[in-house]
Design an enzyme around this catalytic site. Structure first.
Site, PDB file in Angstrom:
ATOM      1  N   CYS A   1      29.781  21.743  27.312  1.00 37.01           N
ATOM      2  CA  CYS A   1      30.149  22.264  28.629  1.00 37.01           C
ATOM      3  C   CYS A   1      31.646  22.033  28.763  1.00 37.01           C
ATOM      4  O   CYS A   1      32.101  20.881  28.735  1.00 37.01           O
ATOM      5  CB  CYS A   1      29.379  21.518  29.718  1.00 37.01           C
ATOM      6  SG  CYS A   1      30.085  21.841  31.342  1.00 37.01           S
TER       7      CYS A   1
ATOM      8  N   LYS B   1       0.874  -1.177   0.000  1.00 36.58           N
ATOM      9  CA  LYS B   1       0.000   0.000   0.000  1.00 36.58           C
ATOM     10  C   LYS B   1       0.907   1.221   0.000  1.00 36.58           C
ATOM     11  O   LYS B   1       1.598   1.509   0.979  1.00 36.58           O
ATOM     12  CB  LYS B   1      -0.905  -0.019   1.229  1.00 36.58           C
ATOM     13  CG  LYS B   1      -1.936   1.086   1.200  1.00 36.58           C
ATOM     14  CD  LYS B   1      -3.014   0.862   2.237  1.00 36.58           C
ATOM     15  CE  LYS B   1      -4.173   1.819   2.080  1.00 36.58           C
ATOM     16  NZ  LYS B   1      -3.829   3.210   1.975  1.00 36.58           N
TER      17      LYS B   1
ATOM     18  N   ARG C   1      -8.534  11.888  -7.055  1.00 35.27           N
ATOM     19  CA  ARG C   1      -9.763  11.175  -6.751  1.00 35.27           C
ATOM     20  C   ARG C   1     -10.931  12.109  -6.424  1.00 35.27           C
ATOM     21  O   ARG C   1     -12.073  11.832  -6.732  1.00 35.27           O
ATOM     22  CB  ARG C   1      -9.524  10.228  -5.575  1.00 35.27           C
ATOM     23  CG  ARG C   1     -10.717   9.362  -5.305  1.00 35.27           C
ATOM     24  CD  ARG C   1     -10.392   8.289  -4.311  1.00 35.27           C
ATOM     25  NE  ARG C   1     -10.006   8.850  -3.023  1.00 35.27           N
ATOM     26  CZ  ARG C   1      -9.593   8.120  -2.003  1.00 35.27           C
ATOM     27  NH1 ARG C   1      -9.501   6.816  -2.135  1.00 35.27           N
ATOM     28  NH2 ARG C   1      -9.265   8.678  -0.869  1.00 35.27           N
TER      29      ARG C   1
HETATM   30  S1  IVH Z   1      -6.310  -0.664  -4.754  1.00 33.66           S
HETATM   31  C1  IVH Z   1     -11.022   0.375  -5.336  1.00 33.66           C
HETATM   32  N1  IVH Z   1      -3.785  -0.851  -4.291  1.00 33.66           N
HETATM   33  O1  IVH Z   1      -4.999   3.493  -0.840  1.00 33.66           O
HETATM   34  C2  IVH Z   1      -9.813   0.923  -4.709  1.00 33.66           C
HETATM   35  N2  IVH Z   1      -4.919   1.074  -3.542  1.00 33.66           N
HETATM   36  O2  IVH Z   1      -6.659   3.856   1.482  1.00 33.66           O
HETATM   37  C3  IVH Z   1      -8.688   0.052  -5.051  1.00 33.66           C
HETATM   38  N3  IVH Z   1      -3.480   2.705  -2.451  1.00 33.66           N
HETATM   39  O3  IVH Z   1      -7.750   4.684  -2.587  1.00 33.66           O
HETATM   40  C4  IVH Z   1      -7.443   0.584  -4.545  1.00 33.66           C
HETATM   41  N4  IVH Z   1      -1.617   1.574  -2.657  1.00 33.66           N
HETATM   42  O4  IVH Z   1      -5.393   5.334  -3.478  1.00 33.66           O
HETATM   43  C5  IVH Z   1      -4.886  -0.099  -4.148  1.00 33.66           C
HETATM   44  N5  IVH Z   1      -1.512  -1.150  -3.982  1.00 33.66           N
HETATM   45  C6  IVH Z   1      -2.615  -0.410  -3.840  1.00 33.66           C
HETATM   46  C7  IVH Z   1      -2.594   0.846  -3.197  1.00 33.66           C
HETATM   47  C8  IVH Z   1      -3.779   1.564  -3.067  1.00 33.66           C
HETATM   48  C9  IVH Z   1      -2.173   2.696  -2.219  1.00 33.66           C
HETATM   49  C10 IVH Z   1      -4.390   3.799  -2.057  1.00 33.66           C
HETATM   50  C11 IVH Z   1      -5.488   4.025  -3.049  1.00 33.66           C
HETATM   51  C12 IVH Z   1      -6.739   3.838  -2.230  1.00 33.66           C
HETATM   52  C13 IVH Z   1      -6.259   4.116  -0.852  1.00 33.66           C
HETATM   53  C14 IVH Z   1      -7.148   3.550   0.215  1.00 33.66           C
END
Ligand code: IVH
Length: 748
Positions: free
Chosen positions: A446, A126, A147
């Protein structure tokens, strides 16, 4: 009168409604700040916690849930923007979160149950960045949008063109007539750190996290900027990167799985992540989660969790989505490495070398799995550069085992009561005016090295440490007790010169009270600390009245004296470390002791003779010579010698003969790198020297062996290139014990 059930329910509902309303206000304010101004008013972790709590309240009282609740909506409000609106062809959703493996298993169980067949899990990182939707028509990029509220985003196409790696025209063939590709724009960690360093040097605000920096950089307008500002904006956009992680609108993609989608996108020249893996079981997905939890630092970008997606596209359609998030994917969030807390004070401490270091005293906070309440701020220039005021809410970062770092203030949360830190002019412990060691130094020191209680305390603790004389009882608490001026008596030690003259009578009057750092109250029943309490009054209250002569030594006091006695004949290198000569740690001390055999010989050596010893060099040679120029240093040696301390290695043949001659590693150079099980980095170096070898820090053609553990990095590659034998921790142990002859032949 007893309350009726209905009243109780109504009360509970109104309490829950009030809490839900407050949370909603805070979450929306945080979203406005984040999406509108690219600033942070609460940490990600606090944000997640609020949304999670709101979800709980709504589950308990479904009547509280409205369509525009933060649990049902995504991201920012569309109206807060300078950019043209773009309506996404398909809604951009967010992800639901889980915070533990049990919760993850719960999600997976439900998803699989609903699907009714075996599923595969695509696990990926993520990325802590900004979600972007790229729209391609017949292979040509027509727009890039943030977004926004999930339906309408902001048109950032112009800026996206300057982000490397995003094709304006797709490679290959077979492009759909309309395709939306979703991904994350982010700063690689290195670029983010450099950006913040530059911001800080220019007196500009630092970004609280990599995502904020990415958002701030991408959501800039060229209009109204002068040439310099434009150049800066373009340079910043040029450091951004994008990774794609999914698709939006796309009629009938010609593949069956998400991982095959990635293959197609990669073939068309889109940047996909190299870190994903498809696994057939929840247990293997959990392994992926755990692996990256422990290796967050090894990834080029910041990551705050793992996204697990069901790989089969047919199931995406079957499982569908809530208003906010798909049911076929989930985000596993790691414990935050970045949190907000309150900066209660900035206190200056003086260490062993006299350096006066301001450090942050914070409201205790859990970060990356451990509790933190203090962090160094290095010097007054750093405090200024970070822009923190006492009373600020600050952003604190701690990555894994790394030392906690204050990143900066949350300026938006100031209420006017904050105050600036002023570096004291005098040592907080002895009152001597602080000064830089030499002109241009940022650190203040010091100069009262001999008698400043803080410095004496630090040196005494160092003498007792494992790398010094390794005196079990002589830790932080004992060092402090021995050097603390007590009313009406002087401390038992005004400098370390008297350490070996200590007698029981000196220790008896000492009462150690360990105070709780937060409340300042004595910590009566903290078992861990009590064990470290070295001395105690006789606990019998009747006897207490009889005065000091009736005090009984604690077992710790007796042990300390016995250990000090034993220390007098410890190896010369340990005695050398205990003299607290600058730069002379265990490695240099061993080299000096092995070469010269006695302190007299070291003292008689010229600069050249000292410098040419392997592992010494000119900086250490100068430090040794300088040390002997100071009268009170010489006094330490004289008094220790008079007390029976051995300043020579028995039977050492004399300078230059090198005790190494008999060692199993005589004439061999070994590099220890990475984390070798059972050794600290210094411990491994010491062990090489103790076995008569040379411990080198870099690999060259003169290296005989490289002992490498996990995290060895580039040294390993170099050793392979040069054909040098690489040893694991066990083989390293064998080498230390029996020399090269004890090793099994190399396997290749
Ligand atoms: S999949 C339908 N994969 O995290 C949404 N999101 O907290 C599918 N994000 O809105 C998202 N890394 O902007 C996906 N490997 C990853 C991601 C990721 C970061 C973000 C993305 C999402 C947000 C949610």
């Amino acid at each position: 009168m007893p309350e009726s059930v209905a009243d109780t329910t109504n009360d509970a509902l109104s309490v829950a409604a009030a809490e839900a309303a407050e949370i909603t206000t805070r979450v929306l304010a945080a979203r406005d700040a984040y999406f509108g101004q690219d600033t942070v008013v609460i940490s990600d972790a606090d944000y997640d916690r609020l949304v999670q709590r709101l979800g709980e309240l709504e589950r308990l009282h479904p009547e509280l849930q409205s369509q525009d609740s933060p649990t049902q909506t995504v991201g920012g409000r569309a109206e807060v923007t300078l950019f043209d609106p773009v309506t996404h062809a398909e809604r951009m959703l967010s992800l639901d979160n889980v915070f533990s493996l049990e919760e993850f298993e719960g999600w997976a169980g439900k998803a699989a149950e609903n699907s009714g067949r075996a599923v595969h899990y695509l696990c990926e990182l993520k990325i802590d960045g900004l979600a972007i939707n790229l729209r391609y028509a017949n292979g040509v990029l027509v727009s890039a949008a943030t977004r926004g509220d999930g339906v309408v985003g902001e048109d950032v196409t112009e800026n996206i063109d300057l982000v490397p790696g995003i094709p304006s025209r797709l490679a290959g063939t077979g492009h759909p007539s309309l395709m939306e590709v979703r991904g994350e724009v982010f700063f690689p960690t290195e670029a983010f750190d450099e950006l913040n360093a530059a911001q800080s040097a220019a007196g500009e605000r630092v970004f609280a996290n990599a995502r904020n920096a990415a958002a701030g950089s991408l959501r800039q307008k060229a209009a109204g900027k002068n040439a310099d500002q434009l150049r800066l904006m373009k340079a910043r956009l040029g450091r951004l990167r994008m990774l794609v992680h999914g698709i939006g609108a796309w009629e009938n993609p010609p593949v069956q799985t998400q991982s095959e989608v990635y293959g197609l996108l990669e073939g068309w020249g889109l940047p996909t992540s190299s870190y994903f893996r498809v696994v057939p079981s929840v247990a293997e997905a959990a392994e992926f989660i755990e692996y990256y939890g422990a290796h967050r630092g090894s990834v080029v970008h910041e990551l705050d969790g793992i996204v697990i997606k069901i790989d089969e596209l047919a199931l995406h359609a079957e499982l569908g989505a809530t208003n906010r998030a798909p049911r076929w994917a989930i985000a596993y969030k790691y414990p935050p490495e970045q949190v907000n807390t309150k900066l209660l004070d900035i206190v200056v401490s003086v260490g062993r070398t006299g350096r006066a270091t301001p450090f942050a005293v914070m409201q205790k906070v859990l970060v990356a799995g451990s509790e933190v309440r203090q962090a160094t701020l290095h010097n007054q220039d750093v405090v200024k550069a970070k822009g923190v005021l006492i009373g600020d809410i600050i952003v604190l970062r701690k990555a894994g085992d790394v030392i906690p770092e204050v990143l900066g203030p949350v300026v938006e949360l100031r209420d006017g009561t904050e105050r600036e830190f002023v570096m004291p002019l005098n040592c907080p412990e002895c009152g001597t005016p602080l000064a830089p060691a030499k002109e241009g130094d940022k650190d203040l020191r010091c100069p009262n090295a001999r008698s400043c209680p803080a410095q004496v305390r630090g040196r005494v603790e160092h003498i007792g440490s494992r790398g010094g004389l390794d005196i079990e009882v002589l830790g932080e608490v004992a060092a402090s007790a021995l050097t603390q001026p007590t009313v009406p008596a002087d401390p038992p030690l005004s400098t370390e010169a008297g350490l070996f003259d200590l007698e029981l009578a000196d220790l008896l009057p000492i009462q150690v009270i360990v105070r709780d750092a937060e409340t300042g109250l004595p910590k009566e029943d903290d078992g861990a600390l009590k064990i470290r309490m070295p001395f105690s009054r006789n606990p019998n209250p009747a006897e207490k009245k009889q005065g000091l002569t009736d005090l009984q030594p604690s077992s710790s006091a007796l042990k300390l004296l016995a250990e000090i006695e034993k220390a007098k004949t410890k190896p010369l290198w340990r005695i050398l470390v205990s003299l607290n000569i600058r730069h002379v740690g265990p490695v240099a001390a061993r080299a000096l002791a092995n070469h010269f055999g006695s302190l007299d010989a070291i003292r008689a050596a010229t600069r050249e003779e000292l410098a040419e010893v392997d592992g010494v060099g000119s900086i250490i040679a100068d430090a040794v010579l300088d040390w002997f120029q100071v009268d009170w240093h010489v006094d330490i040696v004289t008094r220790w010698a008079a007390a029976g301390v051995q300043f020579a290695t028995p039977d050492h043949p004399g300078p230059g003969a090198a005790g190494a001659a008999g060692g199993v590693l005589a004439g061999l150079t070994v590099v220890a790198t990475g984390s070798l099980e059972g050794f600290t980095r210094e411990g491994a170096q010491e062990a090489i020297i103790a076995a008569g070898g040379k411990s080198a820090s870099s690999v060259s053609k003169n290296t005989d062996f490289v002992a490498a553990g996990p995290g060895a990095g580039s040294k390993l590659g170099k050793a392979e290139t040069l054909g040098i034998r690489i040893l694991d921790a066990d083989e390293f142990r064998t080498l230390l014990e029996g020399g090269p002859a004890g090793l099994a032949p190399a396997s290749s």
